[in-house]
Scaffold this motif. Structure first.
Motif, PDB file in Angstrom:
ATOM      1  N   ILE A   1      38.508  33.300  25.174  1.00  0.00           N
ATOM      2  CA  ILE A   1      38.264  32.589  23.917  1.00  0.00           C
ATOM      3  C   ILE A   1      38.853  33.351  22.735  1.00  0.00           C
ATOM      4  CG2 ILE A   1      36.441  31.895  22.306  1.00  0.00           C
ATOM      5  CD1 ILE A   1      34.752  31.169  24.810  1.00  0.00           C
TER       6      ILE A   1
ATOM      7  N   THR B   1      44.756  22.041  34.128  1.00  0.00           N
ATOM      8  CA  THR B   1      44.679  20.589  34.296  1.00  0.00           C
ATOM      9  C   THR B   1      45.964  20.039  34.910  1.00  0.00           C
ATOM     10  OG1 THR B   1      45.433  20.310  32.012  1.00  0.00           O
ATOM     11  CG2 THR B   1      43.049  20.275  32.405  1.00  0.00           C
TER      12      THR B   1
ATOM     13  N   PHE C   1      37.368  29.889  28.524  1.00  0.00           N
ATOM     14  CA  PHE C   1      35.956  30.224  28.616  1.00  0.00           C
ATOM     15  C   PHE C   1      35.841  31.718  28.874  1.00  0.00           C
ATOM     16  CE2 PHE C   1      37.370  28.704  32.780  1.00  0.00           C
ATOM     17  CZ  PHE C   1      36.926  29.681  33.647  1.00  0.00           C
TER      18      PHE C   1
ATOM     19  N   THR D   1      51.338  25.188  34.846  1.00  0.00           N
ATOM     20  CA  THR D   1      50.820  24.984  33.498  1.00  0.00           C
ATOM     21  C   THR D   1      51.834  25.457  32.464  1.00  0.00           C
ATOM     22  OG1 THR D   1      48.565  25.305  34.308  1.00  0.00           O
ATOM     23  CG2 THR D   1      48.938  25.531  31.928  1.00  0.00           C
TER      24      THR D   1
ATOM     25  N   THR E   1      44.010  32.420  28.386  1.00  0.00           N
ATOM     26  CA  THR E   1      43.796  31.525  27.246  1.00  0.00           C
ATOM     27  C   THR E   1      43.716  30.067  27.693  1.00  0.00           C
ATOM     28  OG1 THR E   1      46.179  31.390  26.820  1.00  0.00           O
ATOM     29  CG2 THR E   1      44.926  33.059  25.584  1.00  0.00           C
ATOM     30  N   HIS E   2      44.240  29.748  28.874  1.00  0.00           N
ATOM     31  CA  HIS E   2      44.223  28.363  29.339  1.00  0.00           C
ATOM     32  C   HIS E   2      42.856  27.941  29.860  1.00  0.00           C
ATOM     33  CE1 HIS E   2      48.445  27.367  28.909  1.00  0.00           C
ATOM     34  NE2 HIS E   2      48.765  28.529  29.435  1.00  0.00           N
ATOM     35  N   GLY E   3      42.052  28.899  30.319  1.00  0.00           N
ATOM     36  CA  GLY E   3      40.830  28.513  31.012  1.00  0.00           C
ATOM     37  C   GLY E   3      41.186  27.884  32.340  1.00  0.00           C
ATOM     38  N   TYR E   4      40.575  26.745  32.667  1.00  0.00           N
ATOM     39  CA  TYR E   4      40.912  26.073  33.922  1.00  0.00           C
ATOM     40  C   TYR E   4      42.178  25.233  33.733  1.00  0.00           C
ATOM     41  CZ  TYR E   4      38.564  22.163  31.590  1.00  0.00           C
ATOM     42  OH  TYR E   4      38.201  21.195  30.693  1.00  0.00           O
TER      43      TYR E   4
ATOM     44  N   PRO F   1      46.964  21.425  26.135  1.00  0.00           N
ATOM     45  CA  PRO F   1      45.661  21.729  25.529  1.00  0.00           C
ATOM     46  C   PRO F   1      44.908  22.754  26.371  1.00  0.00           C
ATOM     47  CG  PRO F   1      46.070  19.372  25.523  1.00  0.00           C
ATOM     48  CD  PRO F   1      47.165  19.981  26.354  1.00  0.00           C
ATOM     49  N   LYS F   2      44.232  23.684  25.688  1.00  0.00           N
ATOM     50  CA  LYS F   2      43.580  24.791  26.379  1.00  0.00           C
ATOM     51  C   LYS F   2      42.060  24.644  26.344  1.00  0.00           C
ATOM     52  CE  LYS F   2      47.343  28.064  25.728  1.00  0.00           C
ATOM     53  NZ  LYS F   2      47.736  29.451  25.411  1.00  0.00           N
ATOM     54  N   SER F   3      41.433  25.131  27.401  1.00  0.00           N
ATOM     55  CA  SER F   3      39.969  25.125  27.499  1.00  0.00           C
ATOM     56  C   SER F   3      39.490  26.510  27.935  1.00  0.00           C
ATOM     57  CB  SER F   3      39.502  24.059  28.496  1.00  0.00           C
ATOM     58  OG  SER F   3      39.957  22.787  28.128  1.00  0.00           O
TER      59      SER F   3
ATOM     60  N   ARG G   1      39.565  29.973  37.171  1.00  0.00           N
ATOM     61  CA  ARG G   1      40.735  29.723  36.325  1.00  0.00           C
ATOM     62  C   ARG G   1      41.950  29.318  37.157  1.00  0.00           C
ATOM     63  NH1 ARG G   1      37.540  33.614  33.964  1.00  0.00           N
ATOM     64  NH2 ARG G   1      37.254  33.422  31.698  1.00  0.00           N
TER      65      ARG G   1
END
Length: 317
Positions: free
Chosen positions: A131, A113, A126, A117, A108-111, A122-124, A277
């Motif tokens: 998604i 930051t 893909f 983590t 759910t985090h995507g990559y 905030p999640k991104s 990821r």
């Protein structure tokens, strides 16, 4: 307590259901077929096992009501993959369940930051899987905080253990990678091998579900990472497994596009999906609120899987 587990014969359910039985719960399970758990346990003799085709019943809008009719105090959903599926179940169970636990994913985090983590960053996401799972998490947390629906989300990492082929040091599932390391042959890794993977033993995931149930007040309206204490870099993972096989590491590195030329399309795609990821997730929240302490490191969990695969003749050493 009466506990319903949806999708109970999967890898986590194999460990979770016996834990629930041993804790004194009245356990009922739902699965589509007659699949057996990955490891045997006498506890399954005390489980009310039902065969229900979730997908077929969801198409008619009947699945949520079928779950509600089982009158469980606690519902654990291991196999929900779309927002529509979650909405149907929540609508049916609102006001009729004391605790609802959903199995999410660290994808759910995507990559990342920041690392490690945390759950609240905030999640991104893909890719459809990440998604959809992120949308389900957002929906369940909103229902918990605005409507009082008693939801908890558990986000496992790369699940491993007996009966399971682990994500390997090249970031895919080709068992030949382990055979290469076992022979001491050269293993090529993408880039500098510094991307990360974050494993977790299936029983540690099951333990977190038990912790969340035991700490109801702290877990409602929250999401938690279910991973080992530390992620592994691909390089560190390969080096450790080489030495576990009694070999010195023999690794080479190449930019991803050049590395992918020597791989099958399936393996290259799987590696990209994982290293894009590069999860490295914190368990501080779970440790603080639930008392979660994983028994296995990433390497210990993987080594159990690999040992089982060697015993089955699926990894040649």
């Amino acid at each position: 307590m009466r506990v319903l587990v949806i999708g109970a014969t999967g890898h986590v359910g194999t460990h979770l259901v016996p834990r629930l039985v041993e804790a004194g719960h009245d356990v009922v399970t739902i699965s589509r077929g007659a699949a057996k758990p990955y490891t045997a346990s006498r506890a399954w003799a005390f489980v009310d096992q039902r065969q229900i085709d979730r997908a077929a019943m969801e198409r008619t809008g009947a699945f949520g009501q079928a779950v509600r009719a089982l009158k469980a105090d606690i519902v654990i959903d291991m196999i929900c993959f779309t927002l529509e599926s979650a909405e149907q179940l929540v609508t049916a169970l609102a006001g009729h369940v004391g605790h609802f636990l959903h199995t999410g994913t660290i994808w759910t985090h995507g990559y990342p930051t920041t690392v490690p983590t945390r759950e609240e960053v905030p999640k991104s996401p893909f890719g459809d899987y990440g998604i959809q799972k992120a949308a389900i998490e957002t929906y369940l947390l909103q229902q918990a905080r605005l409507q009082g629906f008693p939801a908890t989300i558990i986000h496992p990492g790369h699940i491993v253990g007996t009966g399971w082929a682990p994500l390997n040091p090249a970031g895919n599932f080709n068992l030949q990678v382990f055979s290469t390391l076992a022979r001491g042959d050269t293993l090529a890794l993408p880039n500098f091998g510094l991307e990360t993977v974050h494993h977790v033993h299936a029983d540690d995931v099951a333990a977190m579900f038990m912790d969340a149930i035991a700490h109801w007040n702290a877990s409602i309206g929250e999401s938690f990472h279910a991973v080992s204490e530390q992620a592994l870099t691909l390089r560190g993972y390969a080096e450790a497994m080489s030495r576990w096989f009694g070999r010195e590491p023999n690794l080479t590195f190449a930019p991803f596009d050049a590395w992918a030329v020597g791989q099958t399309a399936e393996d290259a795609e799987a590696t990209w999906e994982h290293i894009a990821r590069s999860p490295n997730c914190s368990i501080a929240k779970a440790a603080h609120l639930l008392g979660y302490t994983p028994r296995y490191t990433s390497l210990q969990a993987v080594q159990e899987s690999v040992g089982w695969l060697i015993g089955k003749g699926l990894i040649k050493t």
